[in-house]
Design a protein around this motif. Structure first.
Motif, PDB file in Angstrom:
ATOM      1  N   ASP A 205       6.734   7.029  -7.182  1.00  0.00           N
ATOM      2  CA  ASP A 205       6.292   7.580  -8.452  1.00  0.00           C
ATOM      3  C   ASP A 205       6.446   6.553  -9.554  1.00  0.00           C
ATOM      4  O   ASP A 205       7.469   5.892  -9.674  1.00  0.00           O
ATOM      5  N   LYS A 206       5.403   6.466 -10.359  1.00  0.00           N
ATOM      6  CA  LYS A 206       5.419   5.541 -11.487  1.00  0.00           C
ATOM      7  C   LYS A 206       5.779   6.295 -12.753  1.00  0.00           C
ATOM      8  O   LYS A 206       5.473   7.461 -12.894  1.00  0.00           O
TER       9      LYS A 206
ATOM     10  N   MET B 171       0.825  -1.199   0.000  1.00  0.00           N
ATOM     11  CA  MET B 171       0.000   0.000   0.000  1.00  0.00           C
ATOM     12  C   MET B 171       0.866   1.260   0.000  1.00  0.00           C
ATOM     13  O   MET B 171       0.606   2.200  -0.758  1.00  0.00           O
ATOM     14  N   LEU B 172       1.908   1.274   0.826  1.00  0.00           N
ATOM     15  CA  LEU B 172       2.795   2.433   0.874  1.00  0.00           C
ATOM     16  C   LEU B 172       3.575   2.587  -0.428  1.00  0.00           C
ATOM     17  O   LEU B 172       3.783   3.702  -0.897  1.00  0.00           O
ATOM     18  N   TYR B 173       3.989   1.477  -1.018  1.00  0.00           N
ATOM     19  CA  TYR B 173       4.701   1.527  -2.293  1.00  0.00           C
ATOM     20  C   TYR B 173       3.810   2.108  -3.384  1.00  0.00           C
ATOM     21  O   TYR B 173       4.221   2.963  -4.156  1.00  0.00           O
TER      22      TYR B 173
END
Length: 58
Positions: A56-57, A49-51
């Motif tokens: 940023d993607k 969830m944190l990832y």
């Protein structure tokens, strides 16, 4: 504003998941070995969830 909303949402979700996992250990009939898979799964869910929220993607 979006970052603040993400932090508050993640904080509430983490508090809920940790509360859910620790509730299982309160029962005298359930031992730590029985709850260990729940803790592992909750840790994986929180990290994912944190990832998803903060990395940023491209």
């Amino acid at each position: 504003m979006s970052r603040l909303t993400t932090i508050v949402g993640c904080g509430l979700a983490i508090a809920f998941l940790l509360g859910l996992a620790t509730t299982l250990t309160r029962s005298p009939m359930i031992g730590f070995k029985d709850v260990l898979p729940v803790y592992i799964l909750m840790a994986i869910v929180i990290v994912m969830m944190l990832y998803e929220a903060f990395i940023d993607k491209k």
